[in-house]
Design an enzyme around this catalytic site. Structure first.
Site, PDB file in Angstrom:
ATOM      1  N   ARG A  66       0.833  -1.213   0.000  1.00 28.51           N
ATOM      2  CA  ARG A  66       0.000   0.000   0.000  1.00 28.51           C
ATOM      3  C   ARG A  66       0.872   1.268   0.000  1.00 28.51           C
ATOM      4  O   ARG A  66       0.942   1.987  -0.984  1.00 28.51           O
ATOM      5  CB  ARG A  66      -0.949  -0.037   1.220  1.00 28.51           C
ATOM      6  CG  ARG A  66      -2.072   0.981   1.165  1.00 28.51           C
ATOM      7  CD  ARG A  66      -1.691   2.379   1.584  1.00 28.51           C
ATOM      8  NE  ARG A  66      -1.088   2.466   2.909  1.00 28.51           N
ATOM      9  CZ  ARG A  66      -0.525   3.561   3.398  1.00 28.51           C
ATOM     10  NH1 ARG A  66      -0.470   4.662   2.664  1.00 28.51           N
ATOM     11  NH2 ARG A  66       0.043   3.574   4.579  1.00 28.51           N
TER      12      ARG A  66
ATOM     13  N   HIS B 293       9.307   7.087   8.067  1.00 26.10           N
ATOM     14  CA  HIS B 293       9.907   7.147   6.735  1.00 26.10           C
ATOM     15  C   HIS B 293      11.390   7.482   6.947  1.00 26.10           C
ATOM     16  O   HIS B 293      11.766   8.066   7.964  1.00 26.10           O
ATOM     17  CB  HIS B 293       9.191   8.185   5.868  1.00 26.10           C
ATOM     18  CG  HIS B 293       7.829   7.717   5.407  1.00 26.10           C
ATOM     19  ND1 HIS B 293       7.583   7.320   4.120  1.00 26.10           N
ATOM     20  CD2 HIS B 293       6.671   7.547   6.088  1.00 26.10           C
ATOM     21  CE1 HIS B 293       6.308   6.942   4.018  1.00 26.10           C
ATOM     22  NE2 HIS B 293       5.725   7.069   5.194  1.00 26.10           N
TER      23      HIS B 293
ATOM     24  N   CYS C 185       4.705   9.210  -0.093  1.00 27.51           N
ATOM     25  CA  CYS C 185       3.295   9.597  -0.083  1.00 27.51           C
ATOM     26  C   CYS C 185       3.082  10.565  -1.228  1.00 27.51           C
ATOM     27  O   CYS C 185       3.773  11.577  -1.316  1.00 27.51           O
ATOM     28  CB  CYS C 185       2.905  10.237   1.243  1.00 27.51           C
ATOM     29  SG  CYS C 185       1.182  10.792   1.231  1.00 27.51           S
TER      30      CYS C 185
ATOM     31  N   ASN D  93       9.602   4.216   3.183  1.00 32.52           N
ATOM     32  CA  ASN D  93       9.410   3.860   4.590  1.00 32.52           C
ATOM     33  C   ASN D  93      10.660   3.160   5.098  1.00 32.52           C
ATOM     34  O   ASN D  93      11.498   2.690   4.322  1.00 32.52           O
ATOM     35  CB  ASN D  93       8.259   2.858   4.706  1.00 32.52           C
ATOM     36  CG  ASN D  93       6.917   3.461   4.350  1.00 32.52           C
ATOM     37  OD1 ASN D  93       6.634   3.707   3.186  1.00 32.52           O
ATOM     38  ND2 ASN D  93       6.108   3.701   5.352  1.00 32.52           N
TER      39      ASN D  93
HETATM   40  P1  HMG Z   1     -13.159  14.555  -2.547  1.00 31.81           P
HETATM   41  O1  HMG Z   1     -12.880  14.942  -3.973  1.00 31.81           O
HETATM   42  O2  HMG Z   1     -13.291  15.650  -1.529  1.00 31.81           O
HETATM   43  O3  HMG Z   1     -14.424  13.580  -2.478  1.00 31.81           O
HETATM   44  O4  HMG Z   1     -11.986  13.571  -2.108  1.00 31.81           O
HETATM   45  P2  HMG Z   1     -15.957  13.908  -2.327  1.00 31.81           P
HETATM   46  O5  HMG Z   1     -16.419  13.324  -1.034  1.00 31.81           O
HETATM   47  O6  HMG Z   1     -16.222  15.367  -2.588  1.00 31.81           O
HETATM   48  O7  HMG Z   1     -16.589  13.055  -3.530  1.00 31.81           O
HETATM   49  C1  HMG Z   1     -16.313  13.405  -4.898  1.00 31.81           C
HETATM   50  C2  HMG Z   1     -16.550  12.207  -5.800  1.00 31.81           C
HETATM   51  O8  HMG Z   1     -15.595  11.196  -5.479  1.00 31.81           O
HETATM   52  C3  HMG Z   1     -17.923  11.555  -5.618  1.00 31.81           C
HETATM   53  O9  HMG Z   1     -18.293  11.060  -6.913  1.00 31.81           O
HETATM   54  C4  HMG Z   1     -17.654  10.389  -4.726  1.00 31.81           C
HETATM   55  O10 HMG Z   1     -18.552   9.298  -4.896  1.00 31.81           O
HETATM   56  C5  HMG Z   1     -16.272   9.975  -5.173  1.00 31.81           C
HETATM   57  P3  HMG Z   1     -19.426  11.818  -7.790  1.00 31.81           P
HETATM   58  O11 HMG Z   1     -20.631  11.828  -6.917  1.00 31.81           O
HETATM   59  O12 HMG Z   1     -18.842  13.203  -8.032  1.00 31.81           O
HETATM   60  O13 HMG Z   1     -19.495  10.957  -9.015  1.00 31.81           O
HETATM   61  N1  HMG Z   1     -15.550   9.304  -4.072  1.00 31.81           N
HETATM   62  C6  HMG Z   1     -15.022   8.085  -4.135  1.00 31.81           C
HETATM   63  N2  HMG Z   1     -14.938   7.166  -5.108  1.00 31.81           N
HETATM   64  C7  HMG Z   1     -14.338   6.005  -4.801  1.00 31.81           C
HETATM   65  N3  HMG Z   1     -13.821   5.704  -3.576  1.00 31.81           N
HETATM   66  C8  HMG Z   1     -13.871   6.602  -2.599  1.00 31.81           C
HETATM   67  C9  HMG Z   1     -14.490   7.846  -2.863  1.00 31.81           C
HETATM   68  N4  HMG Z   1     -14.699   8.928  -2.086  1.00 31.81           N
HETATM   69  C10 HMG Z   1     -15.365   9.813  -2.851  1.00 31.81           C
HETATM   70  N5  HMG Z   1     -13.371   6.299  -1.389  1.00 31.81           N
HETATM   71  C11 HMG Z   1     -11.117  11.821  -0.708  1.00 31.81           C
HETATM   72  C12 HMG Z   1     -11.907  13.112  -0.773  1.00 31.81           C
HETATM   73  C13 HMG Z   1     -10.837  11.520   0.749  1.00 31.81           C
HETATM   74  C14 HMG Z   1     -11.944  10.732  -1.351  1.00 31.81           C
HETATM   75  C15 HMG Z   1      -9.788  12.004  -1.519  1.00 31.81           C
HETATM   76  O14 HMG Z   1      -9.133  13.130  -0.997  1.00 31.81           O
HETATM   77  C16 HMG Z   1      -8.880  10.821  -1.438  1.00 31.81           C
HETATM   78  O15 HMG Z   1      -9.191   9.760  -1.995  1.00 31.81           O
HETATM   79  N6  HMG Z   1      -7.697  10.952  -0.748  1.00 31.81           N
HETATM   80  C17 HMG Z   1      -6.800   9.834  -0.567  1.00 31.81           C
HETATM   81  C18 HMG Z   1      -5.377  10.306  -0.566  1.00 31.81           C
HETATM   82  C19 HMG Z   1      -4.453   9.130  -0.245  1.00 31.81           C
HETATM   83  O16 HMG Z   1      -4.806   7.983  -0.434  1.00 31.81           O
HETATM   84  N7  HMG Z   1      -3.229   9.455   0.215  1.00 31.81           N
HETATM   85  C20 HMG Z   1      -2.252   8.468   0.558  1.00 31.81           C
HETATM   86  C21 HMG Z   1      -2.570   7.697   1.812  1.00 31.81           C
HETATM   87  S1  HMG Z   1      -2.170   8.550   3.318  1.00 31.81           S
HETATM   88  C22 HMG Z   1      -0.497   8.160   3.610  1.00 31.81           C
HETATM   89  O17 HMG Z   1       0.145   7.607   2.760  1.00 31.81           O
HETATM   90  C23 HMG Z   1       0.092   8.451   4.964  1.00 31.81           C
HETATM   91  C24 HMG Z   1       0.300   7.190   5.809  1.00 31.81           C
HETATM   92  O18 HMG Z   1       1.184   6.277   5.155  1.00 31.81           O
HETATM   93  C25 HMG Z   1       0.914   7.547   7.180  1.00 31.81           C
HETATM   94  C26 HMG Z   1       2.119   8.479   7.093  1.00 31.81           C
HETATM   95  O19 HMG Z   1       3.122   8.154   6.449  1.00 31.81           O
HETATM   96  O20 HMG Z   1       2.018   9.542   7.698  1.00 31.81           O
HETATM   97  C27 HMG Z   1      -1.023   6.463   6.066  1.00 31.81           C
HETATM   98 MG    MG Z   2       3.423   6.444   5.156  1.00 36.26          MG
END
Ligand code: HMG
Ligand code: MG
Length: 331
Positions: free
Chosen positions: A39, A238, A269, A278
């Site tokens: 992931r 990381h 990220c 990481n």
């Molecule tokens: P948004 O654009 O604000 O979403 O994104 P929304 O709620 O306004 O919805 C817009 C459209 O997206 C809608 O569709 C929803 O259905 C669709 P429409 O009605 O317009 O056709 N939608 C989705 N579709 C599929 N799956 C979903 C989903 N949600 C909404 N889950 C959102 C907000 C949170 C979805 C977006 O910002 C996002 O996906 N962010 C993810 C970013 C990410 O994955 N980053 C990496 C992981 S974090 C990380 O790596 C850190 C970590 O490792 C720890 C560390 O190192 O610190 C964990």
């Molecule tokens: Mg991370």
């Protein structure tokens, strides 16, 4: 074997001894590794990894003894195209828990839409991911930090009611590329919110790898002061500045026994400027086994898996342990 064959036989580091264990005081007997390579690692790859390669990677990680392997994310596919194949991946993993008793395959879920998708694919463990800073919350989740918390609340409630275990991640716990140092109180406040809403475990993320061991001890002391039991905390480092192992040792000394790591040191990220890989699982296992701490992981088999994955990605693993063991093998 003839003497000629013996002479031709290259020394193989994987046949050489692994670290000679010497216990050090104040450290746990056992550590649970939360593997995030498929992931956190693959979400950051510039090329798209075929779904069958991801499935084989996860199967191999389970086979080397890792018991928690974060498989993918049910986030918006446009935000993280590398993991847009979550629906195709999940059925390919369905038989793994039966083949490897005790195996958990958590998936990241940001909102109820993501939860619906994860539940439809029989996820038993999910993780929500919050931010300790405003800027990263907006960049990663398109919301303020408080709005993101409000988004997670129904996710955690519904998941818990469905018998699904929920981990909470908190990012930018030590420093943020836009906001600078992050105060301990601010991190503790958001972390406690995640635990109070029902997350069973809280993973403290050094998303951009800037922490040093004193900061780790100070943050853990902050959680202790807020009466958070240390067994509910995990660390997620990381390795941007080469501090991930030192920080891990500092956390172990404070009583942490769950450590996140990524096979081969894959990772980063996509929404955090300057986030690199990481902590490599192999480097972690080398240190832990050297300290006589049990992990259940077969280090040689893990190194072979990361070597295999590095070939699929077309570049060498950044893990020092993988390089040392495989580099010698290749002469
Ligand atoms: P948004 O654009 O604000 O979403 O994104 P929304 O709620 O306004 O919805 C817009 C459209 O997206 C809608 O569709 C929803 O259905 C669709 P429409 O009605 O317009 O056709 N939608 C989705 N579709 C599929 N799956 C979903 C989903 N949600 C909404 N889950 C959102 C907000 C949170 C979805 C977006 O910002 C996002 O996906 N962010 C993810 C970013 C990410 O994955 N980053 C990496 C992981 S974090 C990380 O790596 C850190 C970590 O490792 C720890 C560390 O190192 O610190 C964990
Ligand atoms: Mg991370």
């Amino acid at each position: 074997m003839t003497s000629q064959e013996t002479a031709a036989h290259e020394p193989d580091a994987l046949e050489l001894g692994l670290p000679d264990p010497v216990r050090a005081p104040g450290l746990p007997e056992e550590v649970r590794i939360h593997e995030v390579g498929p992931r956190d690692g693959l979400q950051n790859e510039s090329s798209l990894v075929p779904v069958e390669v991801k499935a084989e990677f996860i199967g191999r990680l389970a086979a080397v003894g890792l018991r928690t392997v974060e498989a993918t994310s049910f986030v918006h596919p446009k935000w993280v195209p590398q993991l847009a194949d979550a629906e195709e991946l999940m059925p390919r993993l369905a038989d793994l828990p039966e083949r490897h008793p005790g195996l958990r395959l958590p998936v990241l879920v940001p909102n109820e839409r993501g939860l619906d998708r994860a539940l439809a694919h029989h996820a038993t463990d999910i993780a929500v991911f919050a931010s300790a800073t405003e800027t990263f919350a907006r960049r990663n989740l398109n919301r303020s930090a408080d709005e993101a918390m409000a988004m997670f609340r129904p996710v955690v409630t519904r998941a818990t009611e469905a018998g699904v275990t929920v981990r909470g991640y908190l990012s930018m716990c030590f420093g943020d590329p836009w906001e600078g140092p992050v105060p301990v109180d601010q991190v503790v406040r958001y972390g406690v919110q995640l635990l109070e809403m029902g997350c069973t475990e809280l993973s403290l993320g050094d998303t951009i790898g800037v922490a040093t061991p004193g900061q780790v001890a100070a943050l853990l002391a902050g959680f202790a002061k807020a009466d958070v039991p240390v067994d509910r905390l995990a660390v997620h480092f990381h390795d941007t500045y080469g501090q991930a192992l030192s920080n891990t040792l500092a956390a172990l000394r404070e009583g942490v026994t769950t450590v996140d790591a990524s096979a081969g040191g894959l990772g980063g990220c996509p929404y955090a400027k300057s986030a690199t890989g990481n902590l490599a699982t192999e480097d972690l296992v080398w240190m832990l086994h050297g300290l006589g701490i049990r992990t259940g992981v077969d280090l040689r088999a893990l190194v072979a898996t990361s070597g295999w994955m590095a070939e699929r990605l077309g570049r060498p693993s950044p893990s020092r342990t993988v390089q040392a063991l495989l580099g010698t093998t290749r002469g």
